[in-house]
Design an enzyme around this catalytic site. Structure first.
Site, PDB file in Angstrom:
ATOM      1  N   ASN A  56      -1.952 -32.556  31.425  1.00 30.47           N
ATOM      2  CA  ASN A  56      -1.290 -31.540  30.607  1.00 30.47           C
ATOM      3  C   ASN A  56      -2.232 -30.379  30.301  1.00 30.47           C
ATOM      4  OD1 ASN A  56       1.076 -33.002  30.461  1.00 30.47           O
ATOM      5  ND2 ASN A  56       0.785 -33.693  28.364  1.00 30.47           N
ATOM      6  N   ARG A 385      12.799 -29.825  41.878  1.00 26.02           N
ATOM      7  CA  ARG A 385      11.661 -30.698  42.186  1.00 26.02           C
ATOM      8  C   ARG A 385      12.206 -31.954  42.851  1.00 26.02           C
ATOM      9  NH1 ARG A 385       7.279 -28.516  39.498  1.00 26.02           N
ATOM     10  NH2 ARG A 385       7.700 -27.516  37.494  1.00 26.02           N
ATOM     11  N   ARG A 415       6.707 -24.542  39.860  1.00 26.77           N
ATOM     12  CA  ARG A 415       5.245 -24.540  39.765  1.00 26.77           C
ATOM     13  C   ARG A 415       4.625 -25.885  40.129  1.00 26.77           C
ATOM     14  NH1 ARG A 415       4.306 -22.481  34.591  1.00 26.77           N
ATOM     15  NH2 ARG A 415       4.198 -20.366  35.409  1.00 26.77           N
ATOM     16  N   HIS A 445      16.953 -23.078  38.105  1.00 25.87           N
ATOM     17  CA  HIS A 445      16.579 -24.289  37.381  1.00 25.87           C
ATOM     18  C   HIS A 445      17.783 -25.170  37.065  1.00 25.87           C
ATOM     19  CE1 HIS A 445      14.652 -26.442  33.821  1.00 25.87           C
ATOM     20  NE2 HIS A 445      13.761 -26.601  34.772  1.00 25.87           N
ATOM     21  N   TYR A 478      11.566 -40.337  33.321  1.00 25.59           N
ATOM     22  CA  TYR A 478      12.087 -39.348  32.385  1.00 25.59           C
ATOM     23  C   TYR A 478      13.424 -39.816  31.835  1.00 25.59           C
ATOM     24  CZ  TYR A 478       8.918 -35.878  34.636  1.00 25.59           C
ATOM     25  OH  TYR A 478       7.841 -35.190  35.127  1.00 25.59           O
ATOM     26  N   ARG A 574      10.786 -32.228  21.896  1.00 25.69           N
ATOM     27  CA  ARG A 574       9.628 -33.015  22.331  1.00 25.69           C
ATOM     28  C   ARG A 574       8.322 -32.240  22.242  1.00 25.69           C
ATOM     29  NH1 ARG A 574       9.785 -33.301  28.114  1.00 25.69           N
ATOM     30  NH2 ARG A 574       8.121 -31.764  28.132  1.00 25.69           N
ATOM     31  N   HIS A 602      13.347 -35.825  28.290  1.00 23.00           N
ATOM     32  CA  HIS A 602      13.586 -34.653  29.124  1.00 23.00           C
ATOM     33  C   HIS A 602      15.009 -34.119  29.016  1.00 23.00           C
ATOM     34  CE1 HIS A 602      13.757 -32.437  33.107  1.00 23.00           C
ATOM     35  NE2 HIS A 602      12.590 -32.044  32.645  1.00 23.00           N
TER      36      HIS A 602
END
Length: 701
Positions: A56, A385, A415, A445, A478, A574, A602
């Site tokens: 992170n 992703r 990313r 997204h 997740y 979160r 998530h």
């Protein structure tokens, strides 16, 4: 920790209404660190959290801190809406990050002591017995030595390229020639492809496990790389560079090639952070800081640099079940468990899935059936992703090869997943899929799949909308929610959304969807304001919103106004949250809690009470400026009343969590929820599907 004083230079209370986004992120990563410090958690799970803290922080430094440095280099000195200038914010961030890293390594040392009690050791070379040393010597000379490349730095050999987030050794040497009194310097890259931990052989039948770190093995044998020279000091270091891509999308004839070019440039990004081993030789430190022009961004590490390697420790250890959480027994969604025909089920009713408790295989099997079904005419899908071995890619390719119209919107700018997505895009194109790379200036997204099928009564659209990526790997780690539906209006909106993403289309008059960047921010604020009007009229008014991050000022201001109107607002955020809850006359009706536990929270779920006629949505979007203005995002209504109740049950379960929930205080700090009454750990309780999911029967609390 964030305290109650105003940011530097603040002249009014206006900026004091908000917590700074990046300081809030530091608090989030500290909550992750608390999981690594939790004495009740299994040891190897704590090791995973230590690794996550490091990864992170790597991303934060390479993106957020890099962005602040870019602002400073550009001469930008204005304050943001939270009252911070770039330079003032950078100082505070680095101070808190350094403090957090110190606490992280304290937790690491405690963890290694406890692992030693379990027979898992990380000895230095000198702590090995003679037999083990011989084994390690052989391993080094046969496997490691041929891979190493010592790189000298002197007048004829300039400083070599130092790759971002790779481990290196800084070597200070002196000549073995007595008359040569000069000091020499070289660096050695620790090979990342051999594994950071080397298993050390132990006696037969021994239950002990011993691992030596690769850099320790190289350090001991460093003289073999520099014959004729004597090493004075060997110290580890690691550099983090700016990893943000700078794309000229307007001028790029081929976006895929432009991104491939920029990915190569990433390795030369401007230095942002330098990590050095505690006690590093002053000469080496001076050279490194001068070369990378690092000022305050130098972190002295009291332990092995880069703890991300700990994520692989569980698979190296194996066995020893008490060192892990019990394996999650995922269930297959019962709505599809006893049928081979997904379409028949979805025609009859909408279906809600909650991952990871219900397995992602359900989604994969839906795509697989669609790819093989002779009546399916078209499949359209967004991919943000994707896992390294995704079954979806093969299914989409097979569908295209069988003559179906397959359109895939691949987000190349996801990313740190750019390279993988480029590979998938090329594979899909070769199979005959129409691959689209989204719209200029916007990341795609939204998570949506549309299947168009010819049936007896005409064409029917089947839609899957999710809060998370179509990734079978992360779907095990997740928490995310997905919805299957054949609702006509949702299907029509899905077709319109894909048309906007792939072609030229005027802004659509959405019937069910709320879409960013077109109207999501406006509609969110309208929904929040509507609750305020209900509260003032004495009608039921409540907002419960679950997301990853909340940082858009306009949305926060709308929530403040709704709170002042009397709306009860419970936010489950979160990570980053710039809103200050519980401030008298501003946000006293707002609570903010964060849940950090075994799985990454998530899902984005939004519930507006609406005077007793609830509106419930699942979404791909957080309430951040980037999601609302610079991405194609989607909010999809949950229209089935029983599924609405299922989502509400999930949200209420999170609100009852008194084990892993932390409450945001007005000053920006977080405190753990008080364990009043029976313990409620929302993630563990959600494993019992009947606790939250309504299946055509009365919900029993």
């Amino acid at each position: 920790m964030e305290n109650n004083h105003k940011p530097e230079g603040a002249k009014s209370n206006d900026c004091y209404k908000y917590v700074n986004r990046d300081l809030s992120w530091i608090e989030f990563n500290r909550r992750v660190l608390e999981e690594a410090q939790d004495p009740t958690a299994p040891l190897l799970e704590r090791a995973k959290f230590l690794s996550i803290v490091s990864s992170n922080l790597d991303e934060f430094m390479s993106v957020r801190v890099a962005g602040i440095l870019d602002q400073m280099k550009a001469g930008y000195h204005k304050k943001d809406f939270t009252g911070y200038t770039p330079s003032g914010l950078l100082k505070r961030l680095l101070k808190r990050a350094n403090r957090m890293v110190a606490d992280q390594y304290k937790a690491f040392r405690d963890l290694t002591r406890q692992l030693a009690r379990e027979g898992i050791f990380f000895p230095s070379y000198d702590e090995l017995n003679s037999t083990q040393q011989k084994e390690m010597d052989t391993y080094f000379h046969e496997i490691v030595f041929p891979v190493l490349t010592p790189m000298a730095v002197d007048q004829s050999r300039p400083f070599p390229l130092v790759h971002t987030q790779s481990n290196y050794l800084a070597v200070v040497l002196e000549s073995c020639v007595p008359t040569d009194l000069r000091t020499y310097f070289a660096i050695v890259r620790v090979p990342h492809n051999l594994g950071r931990l080397v298993r050390v052989p132990v006696r037969t039948n021994s239950k002990k496990l011993e691992f030596i770190r690769m850099e320790e093995l190289i350090k001991h044998h460093i003289e073999s790389l520099f014959s004729g020279y004597k090493p004075i000091a060997v110290n580890g270091f690691r550099l983090t560079r700016n990893a943000d891509l700078t794309l000229n999308e307007e001028g790029a004839e081929d976006l895929l090639e432009e991104i491939e070019k920029e990915l190569k440039q990433r390795r030369w990004g401007a230095p942002v952070r330098l990590e050095v081993e505690k006690g590093i030789h002053p000469y080496a430190l001076e050279l490194l800081r001068d070369e990378f022009e690092i000022g305050e961004g130098c972190f002295e590490i009291d332990g092995p640099i880069d703890l991300t390697y700990l994520i692989k420790l569980p698979q190296l250890v194996g066995g020893r079940a008490h060192l892990y959480y019990p394996a999650l027994e995922q269930v297959y969604a019962e709505e599809f468990e006893h049928t081979d025909d997904f379409f028949e089920v979805i025609r009859e009713r909408d279906v809600l899935l909650y991952h990871p408790y219900e397995c992602f295989d359900t989604v994969a099997d839906f795509i697989l059936q669609a790819s093989d079904d002779p009546y399916v005419l078209a499949i359209k899908m967004t991919l943000y992703r994707v896992s390294g071995n995704s079954p979806l890619i093969g299914a989409l390719a097979r569908a295209a090869e069988s003559g179906k119209q397959v359109t895939v919107v691949v987000e190349l700018k996801a990313r740190f997943d750019e390279e993988r997505n480029i590979a998938w895009a090329r594979k899909l194109e070769k199979a005959g899929c129409h691959v689209v790379y989204g719209l200029v200036g916007l990341k795609t997204h939204a998570k949506i799949t549309l299947v168009v099928r010819q049936e007896q009564d005409g064409l029917r659209r089947y839609v899957h909308v999710g809060t998370g990526n179509y990734n079978d790997s992360t779907a095990k780690l997740y928490t995310d929610v997905g919805l299957f539906t054949s609702h006509q209006v949702i299907g029509e909106d899905a077709s319109a959304l894909f048309n906007e993403m792939t072609g030229y289309s005027s802004p659509h008059d959405w019937q069910a969807f709320i879409v960013a960047p077109a109207d999501m921010k406006t509609r969110l604020i309208e929904l929040i304001e509507r609750e305020g009007r209900h509260a003032l009229a004495g009608k039921p008014a409540r907002i419960v919103a679950k997301m990853n991050s909340l940082s858009n000022q306009e949305v926060v201001d709308a929530l403040y106004e709704a709170s002042q109107a009397g709306v009860k607002i419970d936010l489950i955020v979160r990570g980053v949250c710039v809103l200050r809850p519980g401030v008298p006359d501003l946000s006293e009706n707002i609570t903010v809690r964060s849940i950090v536990d075994r799985f990454l929270e998530h899902s984005r779920l939004y519930w507006f009470e609406n005077g007793g006629s609830p509106d419930v949505y699942l979404s791909s979007a957080d309430w951040m400026t980037r999601n609302l203005t610079r991405r194609i995002e989607l909010m999809c209504p949950v229209r089935d009343e029983e599924l609405q109740q299922s989502v509400i049950n999930l949200l209420e379960l999170c609100l009852r969590d008194n084990v892993k929930a932390r409450f945001l205080q007005p000053g920006g700090t977080y405190i753990r929820a008080a364990e009043n009454g029976p313990k409620v750990r929302s993630q563990f309780d959600a494993m019992t599907i009947s606790r939250w999911k309504v299946r055509k029967r009365e919900y029993m609390r």
